[in-house]
Design a protein around this motif. Sequence first.
Motif, PDB file in Angstrom:
ATOM      1  N   MET A   4       0.828  -1.203   0.000  1.00 41.89           N
ATOM      2  CA  MET A   4       0.000   0.000   0.000  1.00 41.89           C
ATOM      3  C   MET A   4       0.867   1.260   0.000  1.00 41.89           C
ATOM      4  SD  MET A   4      -3.107   1.133  -0.109  1.00 41.89           S
ATOM      5  CE  MET A   4      -4.156  -0.220   0.447  1.00 41.89           C
ATOM      6  N   SER A   5       1.968   1.229   0.720  1.00 38.56           N
ATOM      7  CA  SER A   5       2.868   2.375   0.761  1.00 38.56           C
ATOM      8  C   SER A   5       3.396   2.699  -0.634  1.00 38.56           C
ATOM      9  CB  SER A   5       4.039   2.090   1.712  1.00 38.56           C
ATOM     10  OG  SER A   5       4.934   3.181   1.761  1.00 38.56           O
ATOM     11  N   VAL A   6       3.696   1.662  -1.404  1.00 33.81           N
ATOM     12  CA  VAL A   6       4.174   1.868  -2.778  1.00 33.81           C
ATOM     13  C   VAL A   6       3.016   2.268  -3.687  1.00 33.81           C
ATOM     14  CG1 VAL A   6       5.319   0.793  -4.751  1.00 33.81           C
ATOM     15  CG2 VAL A   6       6.046   0.212  -2.435  1.00 33.81           C
ATOM     16  N   SER A   7       1.877   1.601  -3.521  1.00 27.78           N
ATOM     17  CA  SER A   7       0.708   1.891  -4.359  1.00 27.78           C
ATOM     18  C   SER A   7       0.269   3.341  -4.223  1.00 27.78           C
ATOM     19  CB  SER A   7      -0.445   0.954  -3.981  1.00 27.78           C
ATOM     20  OG  SER A   7      -1.585   1.217  -4.750  1.00 27.78           O
ATOM     21  N   GLU A   8       0.354   3.884  -3.006  1.00 33.96           N
ATOM     22  CA  GLU A   8      -0.058   5.265  -2.749  1.00 33.96           C
ATOM     23  C   GLU A   8       1.084   6.252  -2.948  1.00 33.96           C
ATOM     24  OE1 GLU A   8      -1.731   5.162   1.164  1.00 33.96           O
ATOM     25  OE2 GLU A   8      -3.595   4.209   0.481  1.00 33.96           O
ATOM     26  N   GLU A   9       2.208   5.756  -3.516  1.00 34.05           N
ATOM     27  CA  GLU A   9       3.373   6.573  -3.880  1.00 34.05           C
ATOM     28  C   GLU A   9       4.036   7.239  -2.683  1.00 34.05           C
ATOM     29  OE1 GLU A   9       2.216   9.223  -7.009  1.00 34.05           O
ATOM     30  OE2 GLU A   9       1.822   7.606  -8.430  1.00 34.05           O
ATOM     31  N   ARG A  10       3.924   6.592  -1.527  1.00 31.91           N
ATOM     32  CA  ARG A  10       4.687   7.037  -0.362  1.00 31.91           C
ATOM     33  C   ARG A  10       6.048   6.351  -0.316  1.00 31.91           C
ATOM     34  NH1 ARG A  10       2.196   4.902   3.698  1.00 31.91           N
ATOM     35  NH2 ARG A  10       0.366   4.001   2.672  1.00 31.91           N
ATOM     36  N   SER A  11       6.221   5.321  -1.123  1.00 30.04           N
ATOM     37  CA  SER A  11       7.498   4.624  -1.303  1.00 30.04           C
ATOM     38  C   SER A  11       7.698   4.378  -2.789  1.00 30.04           C
ATOM     39  CB  SER A  11       7.517   3.293  -0.541  1.00 30.04           C
ATOM     40  OG  SER A  11       7.363   3.492   0.845  1.00 30.04           O
ATOM     41  N   ASP A  12       8.949   4.187  -3.185  1.00 28.26           N
ATOM     42  CA  ASP A  12       9.277   4.066  -4.613  1.00 28.26           C
ATOM     43  C   ASP A  12       9.546   2.641  -5.054  1.00 28.26           C
ATOM     44  OD1 ASP A  12       9.556   7.054  -5.239  1.00 28.26           O
ATOM     45  OD2 ASP A  12      10.928   6.818  -3.538  1.00 28.26           O
ATOM     46  N   VAL A  13       9.957   1.784  -4.120  1.00 29.42           N
ATOM     47  CA  VAL A  13      10.349   0.413  -4.442  1.00 29.42           C
ATOM     48  C   VAL A  13       9.823  -0.511  -3.355  1.00 29.42           C
ATOM     49  CG1 VAL A  13      12.343  -1.167  -4.571  1.00 29.42           C
ATOM     50  CG2 VAL A  13      12.423   1.030  -5.751  1.00 29.42           C
ATOM     51  N   LEU A  14       9.395  -1.719  -3.749  1.00 28.36           N
ATOM     52  CA  LEU A  14       8.977  -2.737  -2.795  1.00 28.36           C
ATOM     53  C   LEU A  14      10.079  -3.770  -2.663  1.00 28.36           C
ATOM     54  CD1 LEU A  14       6.725  -4.051  -1.039  1.00 28.36           C
ATOM     55  CD2 LEU A  14       6.023  -5.288  -3.111  1.00 28.36           C
ATOM     56  N   MET A  15      10.416  -4.138  -1.422  1.00 28.29           N
ATOM     57  CA  MET A  15      11.454  -5.136  -1.177  1.00 28.29           C
ATOM     58  C   MET A  15      10.896  -6.250  -0.293  1.00 28.29           C
ATOM     59  SD  MET A  15      15.226  -4.568   0.551  1.00 28.29           S
ATOM     60  CE  MET A  15      16.296  -5.937   0.960  1.00 28.29           C
ATOM     61  N   LYS A  16      11.129  -7.470  -0.698  1.00 22.52           N
ATOM     62  CA  LYS A  16      10.672  -8.635   0.055  1.00 22.52           C
ATOM     63  C   LYS A  16      11.601  -8.897   1.238  1.00 22.52           C
ATOM     64  CE  LYS A  16      10.575 -13.690  -0.640  1.00 22.52           C
ATOM     65  NZ  LYS A  16      11.820 -13.989   0.069  1.00 22.52           N
ATOM     66  N   GLY A  17      11.013  -9.116   2.411  1.00 22.15           N
ATOM     67  CA  GLY A  17      11.771  -9.491   3.587  1.00 22.15           C
ATOM     68  C   GLY A  17      11.615 -10.976   3.881  1.00 22.15           C
ATOM     69  N   ASP A  18      11.352 -11.296   5.143  1.00 20.74           N
ATOM     70  CA  ASP A  18      11.251 -12.697   5.576  1.00 20.74           C
ATOM     71  C   ASP A  18       9.830 -13.204   5.345  1.00 20.74           C
ATOM     72  OD1 ASP A  18      11.986 -15.120   6.651  1.00 20.74           O
ATOM     73  OD2 ASP A  18      11.667 -14.496   8.738  1.00 20.74           O
TER      74      ASP A  18
ATOM     75  N   VAL B  34       3.824 -12.161  -1.206  1.00 14.08           N
ATOM     76  CA  VAL B  34       4.124 -10.832  -1.759  1.00 14.08           C
ATOM     77  C   VAL B  34       3.384 -10.631  -3.078  1.00 14.08           C
ATOM     78  CG1 VAL B  34       5.929  -9.304  -2.636  1.00 14.08           C
ATOM     79  CG2 VAL B  34       6.377 -10.736  -0.638  1.00 14.08           C
ATOM     80  N   LEU B  35       3.470 -11.616  -3.963  1.00 14.45           N
ATOM     81  CA  LEU B  35       2.849 -11.479  -5.276  1.00 14.45           C
ATOM     82  C   LEU B  35       1.316 -11.412  -5.178  1.00 14.45           C
ATOM     83  CD1 LEU B  35       5.078 -13.833  -7.441  1.00 14.45           C
ATOM     84  CD2 LEU B  35       5.146 -11.341  -7.264  1.00 14.45           C
ATOM     85  N   LYS B  36       0.739 -12.124  -4.212  1.00 14.05           N
ATOM     86  CA  LYS B  36      -0.711 -12.053  -4.015  1.00 14.05           C
ATOM     87  C   LYS B  36      -1.132 -10.625  -3.683  1.00 14.05           C
ATOM     88  CE  LYS B  36      -4.528 -13.935  -1.263  1.00 14.05           C
ATOM     89  NZ  LYS B  36      -4.917 -14.858  -0.157  1.00 14.05           N
ATOM     90  N   ALA B  37      -0.366  -9.975  -2.817  1.00 12.87           N
ATOM     91  CA  ALA B  37      -0.679  -8.587  -2.451  1.00 12.87           C
ATOM     92  C   ALA B  37      -0.410  -7.639  -3.616  1.00 12.87           C
ATOM     93  CB  ALA B  37       0.141  -8.172  -1.231  1.00 12.87           C
ATOM     94  N   VAL B  38       0.672  -7.880  -4.345  1.00 17.49           N
ATOM     95  CA  VAL B  38       1.018  -7.040  -5.502  1.00 17.49           C
ATOM     96  C   VAL B  38      -0.079  -7.091  -6.557  1.00 17.49           C
ATOM     97  CG1 VAL B  38       2.590  -6.867  -7.477  1.00 17.49           C
ATOM     98  CG2 VAL B  38       3.513  -7.116  -5.168  1.00 17.49           C
ATOM     99  N   LEU B  39      -0.675  -8.277  -6.742  1.00 14.40           N
ATOM    100  CA  LEU B  39      -1.673  -8.471  -7.796  1.00 14.40           C
ATOM    101  C   LEU B  39      -3.104  -8.173  -7.350  1.00 14.40           C
ATOM    102  CD1 LEU B  39      -0.217 -11.736  -9.363  1.00 14.40           C
ATOM    103  CD2 LEU B  39      -0.076  -9.412 -10.275  1.00 14.40           C
ATOM    104  N   ASN B  40      -3.276  -7.742  -6.112  1.00 15.53           N
ATOM    105  CA  ASN B  40      -4.602  -7.394  -5.620  1.00 15.53           C
ATOM    106  C   ASN B  40      -5.200  -6.272  -6.475  1.00 15.53           C
ATOM    107  OD1 ASN B  40      -6.537  -5.693  -3.907  1.00 15.53           O
ATOM    108  ND2 ASN B  40      -6.274  -7.494  -2.602  1.00 15.53           N
ATOM    109  N   LYS B  41      -6.394  -6.477  -6.993  1.00 16.38           N
ATOM    110  CA  LYS B  41      -6.998  -5.526  -7.925  1.00 16.38           C
ATOM    111  C   LYS B  41      -7.251  -4.164  -7.301  1.00 16.38           C
ATOM    112  CE  LYS B  41      -9.296  -8.913 -10.902  1.00 16.38           C
ATOM    113  NZ  LYS B  41     -10.594  -9.389 -11.462  1.00 16.38           N
ATOM    114  N   ASN B  42      -7.537  -4.135  -6.006  1.00 15.43           N
ATOM    115  CA  ASN B  42      -7.911  -2.878  -5.361  1.00 15.43           C
ATOM    116  C   ASN B  42      -6.734  -2.121  -4.760  1.00 15.43           C
ATOM    117  OD1 ASN B  42     -10.699  -3.327  -5.891  1.00 15.43           O
ATOM    118  ND2 ASN B  42     -10.787  -4.725  -4.149  1.00 15.43           N
ATOM    119  N   SER B  43      -5.810  -2.842  -4.124  1.00 14.94           N
ATOM    120  CA  SER B  43      -4.746  -2.158  -3.388  1.00 14.94           C
ATOM    121  C   SER B  43      -3.347  -2.544  -3.851  1.00 14.94           C
ATOM    122  CB  SER B  43      -4.880  -2.468  -1.888  1.00 14.94           C
ATOM    123  OG  SER B  43      -4.810  -3.873  -1.667  1.00 14.94           O
ATOM    124  N   GLY B  44      -3.243  -3.344  -4.909  1.00 10.52           N
ATOM    125  CA  GLY B  44      -1.933  -3.828  -5.339  1.00 10.52           C
ATOM    126  C   GLY B  44      -1.219  -2.900  -6.299  1.00 10.52           C
TER     127      GLY B  44
END
Length: 299
Positions: free
Chosen positions: A86-100, A106-116
């Motif tokens: 959401m931080s990236v989607s709303e342009e509060r961050s520029d890059v998404l990085m996977k942690g633990d 991660v991909l499920k959230a990225v591909l979410n139609k509403n918030s991804g």
Amino acid sequence: MNLDQLVDDLCQMQEKKTVAVAEATNIETLKAIKEGVEQDLAKFKLFGDMGKIQEAAEMIDLDLQQERITLHHATSVENAVEKAVMSVSEERSDVLMKGDVATKIVLKAVLNKNSGLRNGRVLSHVALFEMPERQRMLFLTDAGMNIAPDLEEKAQIIQNAADVANRIGFTNPKVAPIAAVEIVNPQMQASVDAAVLSQMQKRGQITGCTVDGPLGFDNAISPEAKEEKRIESEVAGQADILVCPYIEVGNTLYKSFTYFANAKVAGIISGAKAPIVLTSRADTADSKIYSLAFALTSS
């Protein structure tokens, strides 16, 4: 240009971009963040259980109070991923990085139609290699996302890679869809697709690059092989981007470059609204920093 220069150029930027780290609760992820802060690459937003983040940070002497790091508590792994995306989607961050966290979460959230982070394109892996015996860096796609892409998916994979290449300074990169032969053989779908992709680029359906194929791996990158086989091509012998027909080809070339050619590598997922860094525990510390720099430069 090389990968170290990519890092150096980021260090010189006065305005730092922001990386949203999903589930930043393990030591390996925080080591990469610590090095990123020490090299002044970016700002980092760490999403996850604050207690676990602080505990892991203490083990590697990472100061979480510094201004380039902010903590954002999450109640679960999924919640951490959702907040980072959401931080990236709303342009509060520029890059998404996977942690633990597992890549599929991660991909499920990225591909979410509403918030991804969907933008209508296929997601594809773009790797950038620096090899000791080669003057120019080399892109390879797709070695990690698409198993057996069809023609339209290959066109999008090329477009993703070309866009990334242009953003980091490769103007109008030369793209080689590789196959086992450099002539069209109807029994080899990869060769047929390569020829069609070349025509698609010539007719403006793929932009920002020059595509020519089919080409074998040898005559795509070797001027000597091009001359030996008398191939007339704008791309042969000097390809910037190698496009693989299947994931097995990409995966094998990727590992061959790193293990046999001692290549340095950076890798990102492209095709979303913003670049995604999927770091692995098997990645070296340098590779993680290179991937961060690659993502930040191409964002």
